[in-house]
Design an enzyme around this catalytic site. Sequence first.
Site, PDB file in Angstrom:
ATOM      1  N   HIS A   3      85.252  -3.818 106.778  1.00 12.45           N
ATOM      2  CA  HIS A   3      84.709  -2.514 106.387  1.00 12.45           C
ATOM      3  C   HIS A   3      85.885  -1.612 106.015  1.00 12.45           C
ATOM      4  O   HIS A   3      86.617  -1.140 106.889  1.00 12.45           O
ATOM      5  CB  HIS A   3      83.910  -1.962 107.585  1.00 12.45           C
TER       6      HIS A   3
ATOM      7  N   MET B 230      75.731   3.727 107.348  1.00  9.72           N
ATOM      8  CA  MET B 230      76.480   4.363 108.443  1.00  9.72           C
ATOM      9  C   MET B 230      75.527   5.258 109.230  1.00  9.72           C
ATOM     10  O   MET B 230      74.948   6.196 108.672  1.00  9.72           O
ATOM     11  CB  MET B 230      77.629   5.217 107.901  1.00  9.72           C
TER      12      MET B 230
ATOM     13  N   HIS C 276      83.240  -7.685 112.829  1.00 12.86           N
ATOM     14  CA  HIS C 276      83.327  -6.484 111.996  1.00 12.86           C
ATOM     15  C   HIS C 276      84.701  -5.846 112.188  1.00 12.86           C
ATOM     16  O   HIS C 276      85.091  -5.510 113.310  1.00 12.86           O
ATOM     17  CB  HIS C 276      82.216  -5.512 112.400  1.00 12.86           C
TER      18      HIS C 276
ATOM     19  N   SER D 270      82.168  -4.880 116.546  1.00 18.18           N
ATOM     20  CA  SER D 270      83.298  -4.196 115.901  1.00 18.18           C
ATOM     21  C   SER D 270      84.493  -4.213 116.845  1.00 18.18           C
ATOM     22  O   SER D 270      84.425  -3.665 117.946  1.00 18.18           O
ATOM     23  CB  SER D 270      82.908  -2.749 115.594  1.00 18.18           C
TER      24      SER D 270
ATOM     25  N   ASP E 274      75.700   0.515 111.058  1.00 22.83           N
ATOM     26  CA  ASP E 274      76.969   0.674 111.763  1.00 22.83           C
ATOM     27  C   ASP E 274      77.084   2.068 112.383  1.00 22.83           C
ATOM     28  O   ASP E 274      77.093   3.076 111.661  1.00 22.83           O
ATOM     29  CB  ASP E 274      78.090   0.448 110.730  1.00 22.83           C
TER      30      ASP E 274
ATOM     31  N   ASP F 128      87.149  -2.820 111.162  1.00 22.59           N
ATOM     32  CA  ASP F 128      87.174  -1.464 110.613  1.00 22.59           C
ATOM     33  C   ASP F 128      88.585  -1.089 110.173  1.00 22.59           C
ATOM     34  O   ASP F 128      89.453  -0.832 111.002  1.00 22.59           O
ATOM     35  CB  ASP F 128      86.703  -0.468 111.680  1.00 22.59           C
TER      36      ASP F 128
ATOM     37  N   MET G  29      90.915   1.600 108.572  1.00 18.42           N
ATOM     38  CA  MET G  29      90.954   3.051 108.342  1.00 18.42           C
ATOM     39  C   MET G  29      92.364   3.450 107.938  1.00 18.42           C
ATOM     40  O   MET G  29      93.336   2.953 108.510  1.00 18.42           O
ATOM     41  CB  MET G  29      90.573   3.797 109.618  1.00 18.42           C
TER      42      MET G  29
ATOM     43  N   MET H 133      87.423   1.627 105.144  1.00 15.57           N
ATOM     44  CA  MET H 133      87.289   3.089 105.117  1.00 15.57           C
ATOM     45  C   MET H 133      88.620   3.625 104.619  1.00 15.57           C
ATOM     46  O   MET H 133      89.401   4.215 105.378  1.00 15.57           O
ATOM     47  CB  MET H 133      86.947   3.610 106.520  1.00 15.57           C
TER      48      MET H 133
HETATM   49  C1  DX5 Z   1      82.990   3.782 112.595  1.00 13.07           C
HETATM   50  C2  DX5 Z   1      83.057   2.293 112.408  1.00 13.07           C
HETATM   51  C3  DX5 Z   1      82.213   1.496 113.316  1.00 13.07           C
HETATM   52  C4  DX5 Z   1      82.522   1.661 114.769  1.00 13.07           C
HETATM   53  C5  DX5 Z   1      81.205   1.674 115.475  1.00 13.07           C
HETATM   54  O1  DX5 Z   1      83.665   4.381 111.567  1.00 13.07           O
HETATM   55  O2  DX5 Z   1      82.709   1.949 111.082  1.00 13.07           O
HETATM   56  O3  DX5 Z   1      82.224   0.120 112.953  1.00 13.07           O
HETATM   57  O4  DX5 Z   1      83.314   0.651 115.332  1.00 13.07           O
HETATM   58  O5  DX5 Z   1      81.422   1.951 116.805  1.00 13.07           O
HETATM   59  P1  DX5 Z   1      80.214   2.210 117.814  1.00 13.07           P
HETATM   60  O6  DX5 Z   1      79.383   0.958 117.808  1.00 13.07           O
HETATM   61  O7  DX5 Z   1      80.918   2.445 119.097  1.00 13.07           O
HETATM   62  O8  DX5 Z   1      79.473   3.392 117.297  1.00 13.07           O
HETATM   63 ZN    ZN Z   2      82.469  -0.189 110.604  1.00 10.84          ZN
END
Ligand code: DX5
Ligand code: ZN
Length: 213
Positions: free
Chosen positions: A65, A136, A32, A7, A172, A34, A36, A67
């Site tokens: 991903h 998650m 990956h 990620s 994840d 993320d 947000m 969010m």
């Molecule tokens: C959290 C994300 C993850 C995040 C995981 O909302 O969806 O992808 O990057 O990070 P680690 O591996 O540090 O928990």
């Molecule tokens: Zn993620």
Amino acid sequence: MALVAPSILSADFSALGEAIDFLDKEAVDYIHIDVMDGLYVPNLTFGPPVIRSIRSRTEIPFDVHLMIDRPEHSVDQYIAAGADRITFHTDATIHSHRLVYAIKEAGVRAGISLNPGQSPESIRYLLDDLDLILVMSVNPGFGGQKFIESSVEKVREIRKMLRGRDVEIMVDGGVNEHTGKRLVEAGARSLVAGSYIFGHEDPSSAIRALRSL
Ligand code: DX5
Ligand code: ZN
């Protein structure tokens, strides 16, 4: 062998291009990404323009991903920016089934993510339509959080529910070589890892450790 999806949330954003080059060199299975929006989760990252700009640096599939609230309103932009797989959260949209089909009709793989408090039962009737389920194992929003133990049991339950269907179970949050091992044993096929890889003194060896699970 587990599939590994670093990620880039934990990468140095001021040198994002170099992080992509590193992952390209490591030939990871997915990158990956993320996304947000500061609304669905209390953090804000990047959107289509950033994804588009890193797209030209690698051929590695982009595992996006989302969010974000109401992903149906902007999913086309993520597809146009170069997403190979798009995962969204069912509680961010009203018609999950419709959105899964919209993504697949655009030639992109579709996934649904389950938060730690959500039961796999809620996606039972989507199982024939999904390419992946993203479990998650932390509450979404931030990297570097503590792994939630009940995720292992949830992976096992989903694997059972799937009854051999070819749907990838990806996990994840808080993944490292120890939690990853248990997740793979429970039926996970792919592992997302941010802080474990980018916070490691030797990120290549962290990738290798996950891959060997
Ligand atoms: C959290 C994300 C993850 C995040 C995981 O909302 O969806 O992808 O990057 O990070 P680690 O591996 O540090 O928990
Ligand atoms: Zn993620």
